[in-house]
Design an enzyme around this catalytic site. Structure first.
Site, PDB file in Angstrom:
ATOM      1  CB  CYS A   1      -0.934   0.080   1.200  1.00 50.98           C
ATOM      2  SG  CYS A   1      -2.355  -0.971   1.036  1.00 50.98           S
TER       3      CYS A   1
ATOM      4  NE  ARG B   1       4.690   1.416   0.089  1.00 52.26           N
ATOM      5  CZ  ARG B   1       5.651   1.198   0.968  1.00 52.26           C
ATOM      6  NH1 ARG B   1       6.896   1.391   0.616  1.00 52.26           N
ATOM      7  NH2 ARG B   1       5.385   0.794   2.185  1.00 52.26           N
TER       8      ARG B   1
ATOM      9  CD1 TRP C   1      -0.541  -6.342  -3.109  1.00 53.96           C
ATOM     10  CD2 TRP C   1      -0.846  -6.825  -0.947  1.00 53.96           C
ATOM     11  NE1 TRP C   1      -0.302  -7.674  -2.943  1.00 53.96           N
ATOM     12  CE2 TRP C   1      -0.482  -8.005  -1.635  1.00 53.96           C
ATOM     13  CE3 TRP C   1      -1.092  -6.905   0.421  1.00 53.96           C
ATOM     14  CZ2 TRP C   1      -0.350  -9.236  -0.998  1.00 53.96           C
ATOM     15  CZ3 TRP C   1      -0.965  -8.132   1.056  1.00 53.96           C
ATOM     16  CH2 TRP C   1      -0.591  -9.277   0.350  1.00 53.96           C
TER      17      TRP C   1
ATOM     18  CG  ASN D   1       1.089   0.409   4.467  1.00 57.52           C
ATOM     19  OD1 ASN D   1       0.704  -0.744   4.336  1.00 57.52           O
ATOM     20  ND2 ASN D   1       2.321   0.777   4.222  1.00 57.52           N
ATOM     21  N   GLY D   2      -1.610  -1.168   6.488  1.00 58.32           N
ATOM     22  CA  GLY D   2      -1.502  -2.093   7.600  1.00 58.32           C
ATOM     23  C   GLY D   2      -2.748  -2.936   7.749  1.00 58.32           C
TER      24      GLY D   2
ATOM     25  CD  GLU E   1      15.863 -15.336  -6.179  1.00 61.54           C
ATOM     26  OE1 GLU E   1      15.187 -15.731  -5.213  1.00 61.54           O
ATOM     27  OE2 GLU E   1      15.697 -14.214  -6.695  1.00 61.54           O
TER      28      GLU E   1
ATOM     29  CE  LYS F   1      13.081 -13.383  -8.666  1.00 66.73           C
ATOM     30  NZ  LYS F   1      13.463 -12.864  -7.497  1.00 66.73           N
TER      31      LYS F   1
ATOM     32  CD  GLU G   1       9.169 -13.213  -7.265  1.00 63.89           C
ATOM     33  OE1 GLU G   1       9.104 -12.688  -6.153  1.00 63.89           O
ATOM     34  OE2 GLU G   1      10.192 -13.125  -7.977  1.00 63.89           O
TER      35      GLU G   1
ATOM     36  CG  HIS H   1      15.044 -39.514  -1.769  1.00 59.20           C
ATOM     37  ND1 HIS H   1      15.255 -40.764  -1.236  1.00 59.20           N
ATOM     38  CD2 HIS H   1      16.282 -38.980  -1.954  1.00 59.20           C
ATOM     39  CE1 HIS H   1      16.548 -40.966  -1.088  1.00 59.20           C
ATOM     40  NE2 HIS H   1      17.192 -39.891  -1.526  1.00 59.20           N
TER      41      HIS H   1
ATOM     42  CE  LYS I   1      11.645  -4.367  -5.195  1.00 57.80           C
ATOM     43  NZ  LYS I   1      12.229  -5.537  -5.828  1.00 57.80           N
TER      44      LYS I   1
END
Ligand code: HGA
Length: 609
Positions: A2, A27, A75, A99-100, A484, A488, A491, A507, A604
């Site tokens: 946010c 954000r 967000w 924001n929160g 990673e 990527k 995402e 396994h 982000k």
């Protein structure tokens, strides 16, 4: 998550608010909104689902005027993505952006409904604004006092800015749980979640601290700390260049940030490699050096990409420095009973320094008897930096793409320097430190070399972009690189990808293998390569579709494609081998046409738990 921007000025503020909130879109981009107080002391509010451009389109041809206003990019945490749930929320003469998360919002909501309040949204934020209205109506006290009084009733995080249409000369900001930064102008002042929003207006900022309440007028600012005492906070001059915040010749921020990695790493190393023999961190004082001398264990806590960087460094701490190191995801660390090792040192990693899970873990760690703590972070002045004993900045430069790239490789660079520094201090001989300094000097050149492989990687992307699932494999310090790489791809391309240590496939996951599941393996020439080759044979025998990144000729079977990479020194191979995986994810997403810089459902800096 946010983004908040608010302004109190002498001029029409509408365009400025729109431009600034657009810069905070990284954000959150579910929806955005804006509210002003007009000449008649009424609120004018516009809200739109989707990107800030939708809001801009909505407002474009309207003749609006206001010298004070709030803007927000959302967000969603409480309530779906809809116009009704978009901030600002209003209760009579009070407007708010938040924001929160308010954890007890359901109880408060039912209390307020009983008092006759009608809710127009499903958000926890609307609860705050009605509660403020109710308390003010009940007590008749000034808004500032009412705000201070209701805070104890709110459980959770609530950085917010409040505007009162009965008093159009001031904004009130409350900082709790996520950052708020005051931007100082000339006869005008601003407040935002991140300085990026305001860099074209001012370079002078005040970082609010946890628990601060600020009254912001165009000509002055008053800040109260968590004990309700007036406090002077330091004015910081930002050295971030506004021009850095554009894509230049690139199509996406992510692409630009991938190609910026040699320069970001150079900046990270700058003035830190002394006489080509020692690592120099001026940030570390005698106290830290003494801790490094005596520590017997390292605990690292991080999330997402930073967690993967920490996983790589575990290999370095243990194999180079012989220091046992544990790495844990912050949201797990914070919610279990912990047994802390003797003489353990605590490290956090975060690009933004605002990652709520990591911040919480740091706060918990302080009560657990660690020798001390350090954060490795990209944002000076961020909450993690402020709350940690010491900070080593990664100096990657502003990273806008939601999928982290240059922050990962610069975190690894700092971590490797830290390992070398600790070895130097502990072993009182600097051979290893010297060797690492030498290799780090070469690192930016090695990254430049591998970036030249972009065409081959693009061709690979063309072959596999339409697959539904992929596997990433690696051994030793390449396993976190596989993780990673898979992250990527997930995402930005929305392809399901999983990472496994190469030896673990037999396994269970071997059951997934068929010709529709590409398997991406990073296999640098090292002592583990023979073992990896054995695993590759096992996959081949089951008809798997294998793509190997390696500096070694691996001609095992027909269904294997080897992308030959240039030579790299073993110690920096993890930093080097992530580059082709970043490029692969980028090109796959490019072909698929996804929103690369702002992938769906993500944001982000993750400022909620
Ligand atoms: N809880 C509020 C604000 C969301 C937020 O801060 N996200 O990071 C909402 O859902 O609108």
């Amino acid at each position: 998550m946010c983004g908040i921007v608010a302004a109190v000025t002498q001029r029409n503020i509408i365009n400025c608010l729109l431009q600034s909130i657009k810069r905070l879109e990284y954000r959150g981009y579910d929806s955005s909104g804006l509210a002003l107080i007009n000449k008649n002391n009424n609120f004018i509010r516009f809200r739109s689902v989707g990107k800030v451009n939708e809001l801009i389109k909505k407002i474009k041809n309207k003749k609006l005027f206001g010298t004070i206003g709030l803007a927000h990019t959302r967000w969603a945490t409480h309530g779906k993505v809809s116009e009704e749930n978009t901030h600002p929320h209003i209760s009579s003469h009070i407007a708010i952006v938040h924001n929160g998360i308010i954890e007890n919002s359901l109880q408060l909501r039912s209390f307020l409904e009983k008092k006759g309040y009608i809710f127009y949204s499903e958000t926890d934020t609307e609860v705050i604004v009605h509660l403020l209205h109710w308390e003010q109506k009940k007590t008749g006290k000034p808004l500032l006092e009412v705000i201070s009084n209701i805070l104890i009733k709110l459980h959770g995080n609530y950085s917010m800015v409040i505007m009162d249409s009965n008093n159009s000369s001031k904004l009130i900001a409350v900082c709790s749980g996520s950052p708020l930064i005051i931007g100082l102008g000339v006869e005008e002042n601003f407040i935002a979640s991140d300085q990026i929003a305001l860099l074209n207006i001012t370079k002078r900022f005040i970082y609010l601290k946890e628990g601060d309440i600020a009254i912001i007028k165009s000509e002055k600012i008053k800040i109260f700390d968590k004990n309700n005492l007036i406090i002077q906070r330091k004015i910081v001059k930002s050295n971030i260049k506004y021009e850095c915040i554009n894509k230049g010749k690139y199509k996406h921020y992510m692409e630009k940030e991938i190609y910026e990695q040699p320069i970001s790493i150079r900046n990270t190393l700058k003035n830190r490699l002394k006489n080509n023999t020692t690592i120099y961190f001026p940030e570390l004082g005698l106290k830290e050096k003494n801790i490094f001398l005596h520590l017997e264990h390292i605990q690292i806590v991080a999330c997402g990409t930073s967690y993967h960087a920490a996983m790589v460094s575990k290999h370095w701490f243990e194999s180079i420095a012989n220091i046992p190191c544990d790495v844990e995801v912050a949201s797990e660390f914070s919610y279990r009973k912990l047994a802390v090792r003797k003489k353990s040192f605590f490290i956090t990693l975060s690009q933004s320094g605002e990652t709520a899970d990591t911040l919480r873990a740091l706060r918990i760690s302080k009560k657990l008897g660690y020798l001390g703590n350090l954060t490795i972070c990209n944002m000076q002045g961020s909450s993690l930096v402020q709350e940690s004993d010491t900070c080593l900045l990664t100096k990657a430069g502003i990273e806008i793409g939601v999928a982290s790239t240059k922050s990962f490789t610069t975190q690894l660079t700092v971590l490797l320097m830290l390992v070398a520094k600790i070895v130097g201090i502990k072993k009182k001989e600097n051979n290893i430190e010297k060797q690492i300094v030498k290799i780090l000097t070469i690192l930016p050149y090695r990254i430049e070399e591998i970036l030249k492989k972009n065409k081959e990687i693009k061709n690979l992307a063309k072959k596999i972009y339409n697959k539904k699932n992929m596997l990433f494999l690696g051994r030793g310090d390449q396993y976190p690189i596989a993780m990673e790489g898979a992250l990527k791809l997930k995402e930005i391309s929305y392809i399901h990808a999983e990472a496994y240590p190469s030896g673990e496939l037999k396994h269970g996951p071997l059951a997934l293998i068929d010709k529709n599941v590409p398997i991406i393996i990073t296999a640098p020439k090292n002592s583990l390569l023979e073992k990896t080759k054995q695993n590759i044979q096992e996959i081949c025998a089951r008809g798997g579709l294998i793509y190997i990144f390696s500096d070694e000729e691996i001609n095992l079977e027909k269904n294997i494609t080897v992308l030959k990479l240039p030579y790299v020194e073993e110690i920096i191979a993890p930093i080097f081998y992530i580059i082709p995986l970043q490029l692969l994810a980028y090109y796959i997403a490019l072909i698929k046409g996804t929103n690369i810089d702002q992938p769906r459902n993500l944001a982000k800096s993750v400022t909620v738990e």
